[in-house]
Enzyme design. Sequence first.
Site, PDB file in Angstrom:
ATOM      1  CE1 TYR A  32      -3.562   2.622   0.510  1.00  0.00           C
ATOM      2  CE2 TYR A  32      -2.124   3.434   2.262  1.00  0.00           C
ATOM      3  CZ  TYR A  32      -3.209   3.615   1.421  1.00  0.00           C
ATOM      4  OH  TYR A  32      -3.913   4.773   1.465  1.00  0.00           O
ATOM      5  CG  PHE A  34       5.894   0.152  -3.932  1.00  0.00           C
ATOM      6  CD1 PHE A  34       7.266   0.211  -3.820  1.00  0.00           C
ATOM      7  CD2 PHE A  34       5.321   0.107  -5.194  1.00  0.00           C
ATOM      8  CE1 PHE A  34       8.076   0.218  -4.949  1.00  0.00           C
ATOM      9  CE2 PHE A  34       6.123   0.120  -6.334  1.00  0.00           C
ATOM     10  CZ  PHE A  34       7.503   0.176  -6.210  1.00  0.00           C
ATOM     11  CG  ASP A  35       0.318   0.088  -4.951  1.00  0.00           C
ATOM     12  OD1 ASP A  35       1.322  -0.125  -5.660  1.00  0.00           O
ATOM     13  OD2 ASP A  35      -0.566  -0.757  -4.727  1.00  0.00           O
ATOM     14  CB  SER A  80      24.435 -21.486 -29.421  1.00  0.00           C
ATOM     15  OG  SER A  80      24.049 -22.724 -29.036  1.00  0.00           O
ATOM     16  CD  GLU A 111      26.739 -18.945 -14.241  1.00  0.00           C
ATOM     17  OE1 GLU A 111      25.810 -18.276 -14.710  1.00  0.00           O
ATOM     18  OE2 GLU A 111      27.899 -18.876 -14.638  1.00  0.00           O
ATOM     19  CE  LYS A 113      21.567 -24.358 -21.837  1.00  0.00           C
ATOM     20  NZ  LYS A 113      20.259 -24.257 -22.446  1.00  0.00           N
ATOM     21  CG  ASP A 115      14.225 -24.138 -20.277  1.00  0.00           C
ATOM     22  OD1 ASP A 115      14.748 -23.660 -21.303  1.00  0.00           O
ATOM     23  OD2 ASP A 115      13.521 -25.160 -20.288  1.00  0.00           O
ATOM     24  CD  GLU A 170      17.726 -18.036 -20.910  1.00  0.00           C
ATOM     25  OE1 GLU A 170      18.778 -17.463 -21.289  1.00  0.00           O
ATOM     26  OE2 GLU A 170      17.155 -18.890 -21.589  1.00  0.00           O
ATOM     27  CE1 TYR A 222      24.116 -15.911 -20.341  1.00  0.00           C
ATOM     28  CE2 TYR A 222      21.896 -16.298 -19.522  1.00  0.00           C
ATOM     29  CZ  TYR A 222      22.767 -16.069 -20.570  1.00  0.00           C
ATOM     30  OH  TYR A 222      22.287 -16.006 -21.848  1.00  0.00           O
ATOM     31  CE  LYS A 285      28.355 -19.247 -18.079  1.00  0.00           C
ATOM     32  NZ  LYS A 285      27.533 -18.162 -17.542  1.00  0.00           N
ATOM     33  CE  LYS A 309      20.528 -28.413 -23.396  1.00  0.00           C
ATOM     34  NZ  LYS A 309      19.424 -28.015 -24.202  1.00  0.00           N
ATOM     35  CB  CYS A 403     -19.243 -37.423 -29.525  1.00  0.00           C
ATOM     36  SG  CYS A 403     -19.233 -36.339 -28.088  1.00  0.00           S
ATOM     37  CB  CYS A 406     -23.690 -36.038 -28.305  1.00  0.00           C
ATOM     38  SG  CYS A 406     -22.547 -35.690 -29.641  1.00  0.00           S
ATOM     39  CB  CYS A 421     -17.932 -34.055 -31.077  1.00  0.00           C
ATOM     40  SG  CYS A 421     -19.735 -34.025 -31.044  1.00  0.00           S
ATOM     41  CB  CYS A 427     -22.033 -32.132 -28.472  1.00  0.00           C
ATOM     42  SG  CYS A 427     -20.915 -33.111 -27.478  1.00  0.00           S
TER      43      CYS A 427
HETATM   44  P1  AMP Z   1      21.096 -23.251 -26.180  1.00  0.00           P
HETATM   45  O1  AMP Z   1      19.964 -22.305 -26.461  1.00  0.00           O
HETATM   46  O2  AMP Z   1      20.648 -24.623 -25.811  1.00  0.00           O
HETATM   47  O3  AMP Z   1      22.164 -23.197 -27.251  1.00  0.00           O
HETATM   48  O4  AMP Z   1      21.783 -22.724 -24.861  1.00  0.00           O
HETATM   49  C1  AMP Z   1      22.397 -21.488 -24.830  1.00  0.00           C
HETATM   50  C2  AMP Z   1      21.580 -20.558 -24.021  1.00  0.00           C
HETATM   51  O5  AMP Z   1      21.489 -20.955 -22.673  1.00  0.00           O
HETATM   52  C3  AMP Z   1      22.184 -19.206 -23.941  1.00  0.00           C
HETATM   53  O6  AMP Z   1      21.831 -18.420 -25.040  1.00  0.00           O
HETATM   54  C4  AMP Z   1      21.583 -18.644 -22.687  1.00  0.00           C
HETATM   55  O7  AMP Z   1      20.472 -17.846 -23.010  1.00  0.00           O
HETATM   56  C5  AMP Z   1      21.074 -19.838 -21.922  1.00  0.00           C
HETATM   57  N1  AMP Z   1      21.550 -19.909 -20.528  1.00  0.00           N
HETATM   58  C6  AMP Z   1      20.753 -20.200 -19.481  1.00  0.00           C
HETATM   59  N2  AMP Z   1      21.424 -20.176 -18.332  1.00  0.00           N
HETATM   60  C7  AMP Z   1      22.700 -19.840 -18.620  1.00  0.00           C
HETATM   61  C8  AMP Z   1      23.861 -19.644 -17.830  1.00  0.00           C
HETATM   62  N3  AMP Z   1      23.842 -19.814 -16.510  1.00  0.00           N
HETATM   63  N4  AMP Z   1      24.999 -19.288 -18.475  1.00  0.00           N
HETATM   64  C9  AMP Z   1      25.005 -19.136 -19.827  1.00  0.00           C
HETATM   65  N5  AMP Z   1      23.937 -19.302 -20.614  1.00  0.00           N
HETATM   66  C10 AMP Z   1      22.783 -19.665 -20.039  1.00  0.00           C
HETATM   67 ZN    ZN Z   2     -20.501 -34.729 -28.923  1.00  0.00          ZN
END
Ligand code: AMP
Ligand code: ZN
Length: 666
Positions: A32, A34-35, A80, A111, A113, A115, A170, A222, A285, A309, A403, A406, A421, A427
């Site tokens: 609150y 903050f707002d 990549s 680290e 990875k 997603d 990411e 990262y 790394k 992976k 189906c 029905c 269906c 239905c």
């Molecule tokens: P890929 O898309 O499978 O080639 O994986 C590469 C991607 O992993 C990079 O472009 C990053 O965006 C992502 N990624 C996620 N976590 C990390 C991390 N801790 N260090 C480096 N890259 C990362």
């Molecule tokens: Zn149906």
Amino acid sequence: MNIEQHIETLRKELRHHNYNYYVLDNATITDYEFDTKLKQLQALEQAHPEFYDATSPTLRVGGSITKNFETEIHLNSMYSLDNSYSKEDLYEWEKRVQKMLGATAIEYTCELKYDGASINLSYKAGKLIKAVTRGDGFKGDNVTNNIKTIHSIPLQLQKPFLDTFEIRGEIILPLDGFNKMNEQRINDGEDPYKNPRNTASGSLKLQDSAEVSKRPLDCLLYQVVAARIPFKTHYEALQQASLAGFKIPKTITIAKNLEQVFQFIDIWNQKRHQLPYETDGVVVKVNSIIQQEELGFTSKAPRWAIAYKFKAAQVATVLHKITYQVGRTGAITPVANLEAVQLAGTTVKRASLHNADQIALLDIREQDTVFVEKGGEIIPKVVGVDLTKRPSNSQKTTYISQCPDCQTALVRKEGDAKHYCPNFNGCPTQIIAKIQHFISRKAMDIDGLGAETVALFYNEGLIANYADLYDLKAAQIIPLERMAEKSAENIVKGIEASKQMPFEKVLFAVGIRFVGETVAKKLARHFKTMNALMQASFETLVAVDEIGDRIAQSIVDFSNDLVSIHLIERLKNHGVQLEVSAASLIGKTNKLQGQIFVVSGVFSKMSRPELKKSIEDNGGKVSSSISKKTSYIVAGKNMGPSKLEKAKALEIPLISEDDYLALLSS
Ligand code: AMP
Ligand code: ZN
């Protein structure tokens, strides 16, 4: 304190609270408070545009529209990562690294990875300059306006760091937020999003940054990239970046050798299911920056890093029964009902079987022991059968041809993976789901009426389609089980009020296949009336921006369907909005900036929601109660007597809807 100082103080304070809350996860002020401060700052900035600052915390709420994202060439390419799937792969990588460096003892960082979608943030003199997606690695899209809405990304640094640098990370959607978004979508009768990663990357390319700001996105960083990095190690660079205000997950660990890397991998292979976000592996790394520079890059990836992976979590369990669900548009989804089993931290009882082809391809049968996997998608899926456990009396699955509800013969159009269906108007499951969609929050938003009540009304024979809702009387509802007089009246009132919902909502509500919320908005804006839309030919439809063959054909089918025509006719007779109203055509301006409106009574040229939207679209504010600060009361018919009295007492001007429209067009 002068105004400029006041604005700066507020910005600084808000930045700091923001950092505490979103980066450190440690709130130091109530929502609150903050707002209140944010609103204060917004008001000051509005009154004093001369003190504009592109890094102000008020920009977090979004509002800018980007039609075409500018392409930007990356100063430093975004590579990549090479992948590895076993300890052997990692040993081989280490050998190559040792050979190139002429060293044996190498220190690593581990680290997770993350997603999501990669992002490159550029800073200069402590301020965020731009945010660009990875794209093809050489050039990406400038998505700065959308990125600014992500609270954990500093628009201005907390502490001095490098002067000019890039930091990569990411954009992710934590599971919690993702699940909430999906609950809402399911409630609204929309298909849930498949997985957090695609939803995160899709969010970056939304045109309306206000939409992006509503999504609970986060950014985990990262890598620091600069012409000259004044740190010895990657680890130190990230620690310093963290102090400057960036969100760097604490899971990063130094490993003195590969054995310690394996330990990290083994621990997180287990613990990853407890994380608030998804990870699909570990990134190893070389820690020393000098060594990183020596190793350099191949055409595709850095030589100093490698991804490991995780294997997708998988278990075997017995498939008891295959059942079939019918969706709102008639699509059939086969579902595997399983012996309950633990998978990736949750109990799984049901899994997706996708469609007939998938079942045939894997030869999945009832009583089989199947492998269930939780991949990138939230709903687990059956990925294979353990044939050694197949019972001797096992029988090949024959996909249903009728189906399950029905009994109508199912159809499958060429190019469609799913069976349908085709009994769209007869239905029961489809009909109930259609009415449930019609009343849902993002559609007609009918107060007081819920999905279960709709099913009850249908089963009791009170309604057979959504148009029937408008004929309902409280007296018909009251005799039903667990229906009080009050709730019956509320339902009828809610249905009545929905007649004021703007056309775009109605168009979404009537449930034309492939016409979701955004498409409905587009079509409403383009065709302006239901009549014009239903008269449109296939060619006219596909000529509209972003309307493809599939949507166009579906609209043509709907418009030629006698039952649909009749339903629309009935909605029209009941006074449901089937045209874009005058007010919504006026568009967006800043004409009402700084003015506060109270809306009261019933209007004839536009509905109350439309009037309110128009006020907000034109920069004004709508308040629900009259105070000294109220600029105008837009008064319709039947304005409440207490409001009238208060308005008189405070001498607030009353204006009619015509006066309001005149005010806008002046
Ligand atoms: P890929 O898309 O499978 O080639 O994986 C590469 C991607 O992993 C990079 O472009 C990053 O965006 C992502 N990624 C996620 N976590 C990390 C991390 N801790 N260090 C480096 N890259 C990362
Ligand atoms: Zn149906």
